[in-house]
Design an enzyme around this catalytic site. Structure first.
Site, PDB file in Angstrom:
ATOM      1  N   GLU A   1      43.087  40.195  36.674  1.00  0.00           N
ATOM      2  CA  GLU A   1      41.732  40.707  36.859  1.00  0.00           C
ATOM      3  C   GLU A   1      41.479  40.892  38.338  1.00  0.00           C
ATOM      4  O   GLU A   1      41.507  39.933  39.111  1.00  0.00           O
ATOM      5  CB  GLU A   1      40.717  39.732  36.274  1.00  0.00           C
ATOM      6  CG  GLU A   1      40.727  39.751  34.768  1.00  0.00           C
ATOM      7  CD  GLU A   1      39.956  38.595  34.201  1.00  0.00           C
ATOM      8  OE1 GLU A   1      39.024  38.111  34.863  1.00  0.00           O
ATOM      9  OE2 GLU A   1      40.305  38.165  33.095  1.00  0.00           O
TER      10      GLU A   1
ATOM     11  N   ASP B   1      28.916  33.808  39.308  1.00  0.00           N
ATOM     12  CA  ASP B   1      30.009  33.104  39.978  1.00  0.00           C
ATOM     13  C   ASP B   1      29.559  31.895  40.780  1.00  0.00           C
ATOM     14  O   ASP B   1      28.490  31.882  41.365  1.00  0.00           O
ATOM     15  CB  ASP B   1      30.760  34.076  40.884  1.00  0.00           C
ATOM     16  CG  ASP B   1      31.608  35.038  40.068  1.00  0.00           C
ATOM     17  OD1 ASP B   1      32.459  34.544  39.301  1.00  0.00           O
ATOM     18  OD2 ASP B   1      31.403  36.256  40.163  1.00  0.00           O
TER      19      ASP B   1
END
Lengths: 394, 253
Positions: free
Chosen positions: B45, B56
């Protein structure tokens, strides 16, 4: 259904929606499914109205500013939100949302804050209701807004510095959202403005609309008519503006004026005039006008007032701007400071610097002598004394 | 067959690694990809760094900030990836936030991905209803797999809706948290992995968030097709540089 209210899917025209990670979906969905129903109950309304009256100090006066009216040759009213408990309109929203949080069975409250006004308003209602309160605040803002940090702590809130990104309001908002992702069950996030994913913009507008409802009744009493010719408010995220505009938006004969901060000028890199410098994009879960680079990276806005340096505006305001229903004017630091001084000297009211921006529009707009203008005097200047003092050399 | 589906069809637990493009140095992107592929990673990814990465945790926030300071951009990433298919055949997924895609132009973004040979896209803040209404057909036209996310809080009904949207794998968030938390998985997480696995979805399952070593990898892949590792990989890359990549991948096996 009014032309400017939110759609079933959470959009104001092209703007709004809920562009959120799946991780946040259950939290936002729980709120979306319940907010209207809860706010609509007699029980909620009874408690909300009672707290607004006896705790916040509503209705706030609609004050005819005669000296200012004489100078600018038009009729100027001030909606005195600066007289609310904690010093600004922000508490209307936090009182409403804390009741909502209780109805949802949440016992942990989180909030973001820039200048600290919303943080203080949240810490205040948490103290009142005995709920745990965590306020995220940019590390840079913690440095420059020490009195409000102290107030929050005195009220029992935990102030957590946001150390990511530019360490200001947008980063504090990111941190609050991350906290909410990490606490999906027991936590309610009290957003302080008409920003964020649906249903926040609509919910906060609804809770702040008490401002425009009172103005209508007070106009009738003082002017023999409900509708002023213009309603005028400063716009950062835009909650005080949304509250003042709410019940007037559908009356096309009422002019709507939003006042943004252009900081050191829109031609400089230090500005927060989103309708001029922004493009459509997504911030904090909402599609709106947003200051960003060509890549879609969100840029850091600047204004002398910490409450207006948000890189976006609420989706309702983006819609009012795009449809032409609202007129947006931008005011520099220097113009705002001069207007703040003028209001102090002429009316004996020291406004918050955010609020002062709205009073600087006379340089750019002309009004008729028999026009009735209602300004949202959204906050008092106590928190800004240090900035005023330094600026004017007192 | 799309490279992602080919990888999923193998009889093995897949190691998928997330890294931030343009980190630690701007021009490290392709070197990291090559080293990961050589070390036996199964899926990569490629994180397009964003100024405000809501989902995140601190490790990926920091790597994103650094990559942006290095000069990383959407344009730059696509330029760096030109010719990558002459070098590696590993499935490549671009992961980023929707505003970056929106500003580039969603259709142009898809076209660039197709031209490079990207196999799929993960956009955590692109809501599934908007994806379905506006972009599903476009993704399909350009041969890109849309990888949706689910969490322990996602209802069964919604999982079924999500399952209908993709035809590769569902990104199963291990716990309700931003990336980079947790240490090993407790009973609650294990029973969640099993519960979703027992739903026999059309999509395969890959678990992400909180995997950092062989132990947590084994746990999280027991009922699924494999795991996605992001924060821990970036931590290793930060501390040990390129030389740390191969030993880390081997340590997971």
């Amino acid at each position: 259904m009014s032309k400017y209210s939110v759609s079933e899917k959470g959009f104001y025209g092209d703007f709004g929606g809920a562009y959120i990670p799946e991780l946040l979906y259950p939290n936002v969905e729980e709120l979306r499914q319940n907010y209207k129903q809860i706010i609509g109950t007699d029980d909620f309304q009874k408690q909300f109205k009672s707290l607004l009256k006896d705790y916040v100090g509503r209705p706030t006066p609609l004050y005819l500013a005669e000296n200012l009216s004489e100078k600018y040759k038009t009729k100027i009213y001030l909606k005195r939100e600066d007289l609310c408990h904690t010093g600004a309109h922000k508490i209307n929203n936090t009182v409403g949302q804390i009741l909502l949080a209780k109805a949802l069975g949440k016992h942990r409250i989180i909030a973001e804050t820039g200048a600290g006004q919303h943080g203080v308003a949240t810490a205040t209602v948490c103290a009142l209701m005995g709920l745990e309160c965590i306020v995220y605040m940019g590390a840079v803002d913690i440095e420059r807004q020490a009195p409000n940090v102290a107030r929050m702590k005195m009220l029992g809130a935990k102030v957590v510095p946001a150390e990511s990104g530019s360490k200001t309001l947008k980063d504090a908002t990111n941190e609050a959202i991350r906290d909410w992702i990490n606490h999906p069950k027991d936590t309610h996030y009290i957003i302080g403005s008409v920003v964020g994913p649906h249903p926040y913009p609509d919910m906060v507008t609804e809770l702040q609309s008490v401002i425009s409802k009172e103005v209508k009744a007070q106009m009738l009493e003082k002017e023999g008519r409900e509708l002023p010719d213009y309603v005028i408010a400063c716009v950062g995220g835009g909650s005080n503006a949304a509250g003042l505009f709410a019940d007037f938006m559908d009356h096309e004969e009422v002019g709507i004026i939003g006042v943004e901060a252009s900081g050191k000028g829109v031609e400089t890199n230090e500005s927060a005039a989103t309708t001029i410098l922004g493009r459509e994009g997504i911030i904090h879960g909402s599609k709106t006008l947003l200051m960003q680079n060509t890549d879609g990276q969100i840029t850091e806005p600047y204004s002398i007032s910490a409450g207006l340096d948000y890189p976006g505006i609420g989706p309702l305001h983006a819609h009012l701007f795009k449809t032409g229903r609202g007129k947006f004017v931008s005011i520099t630091d220097a113009e705002a400071m001069a207007a703040g001084l003028e209001l102090s000297r002429m009316e004996g009211i020291i406004p918050a610097i955010e609020t002062a921006h709205a009073f600087a529009i006379f340089k750019y707009l002309d009004f008729k002598e028999d026009d009735v203008l209602v300004f949202n005097c959204s906050g008092r200047g106590d928190k800004d004394l240090e900035t005023y003092r330094k600026y004017f050399g007192y | 067959m799309n490279r992602i589906n080919k990888a999923l069809a193998q009889d093995k637990k897949l190691i998928s690694i997330y890294f931030t493009a343009g980190y630690p140095q701007l021009e490290d992107t392709t070197e990291v990809i090559k080293r990961l592929a050589e070390a036996g990673t199964d899926v990569i990814e490629i994180g397009l760094p964003y100024s405000d990465p809501l989902a995140d945790g601190p490790v990926i926030q920091k790597s994103s900030e650094q990559a942006l300071r290095n000069g990383m951009s959407t344009q730059k990433l696509f330029k760096q990836l030109q010719g990558i298919r002459d070098e590696v055949d590993i499935p490549l997924i671009v992961m980023g936030y929707f505003n970056a895609m929106l500003q580039f132009g969603v259709e142009d973004f898809c076209k660039e991905c197709e031209a490079i040979g990207v196999d799929g896209i993960i956009m955590p803040d692109l809501p599934i209803d908007i994806f379905e209404r506006d972009y599903k057909a476009l993704f399909e036209t350009h041969g890109l797999k849309f990888v949706p996310l689910i969490t322990p809080e996602t209802t069964v009904e919604r999982i079924k809706t999500i399952d209908d949207l993709g035809d590769s794998f569902v990104y199963m968030v291990s716990s309700s948290s931003t990336t980079g938390g947790e240490q090993g998985f407790g009973e609650e997480a294990m029973s969640y992995f099993k519960r979703i696995s027992d739903m026999n979805l059309n999509n395969n399952l890959m678990v992400g968030f909180g995997i950092k070593d062989a132990f947590s990898f084994e746990q999280a892949s027991r009922h699924t097709s494999g795991c996605i590792i992001g924060s821990e990989f970036i931590r290793r890359l930060t501390n040990e540089g390129m030389e740390g990549i191969a030993p880390f991948i081997k340590s997971l096996k």
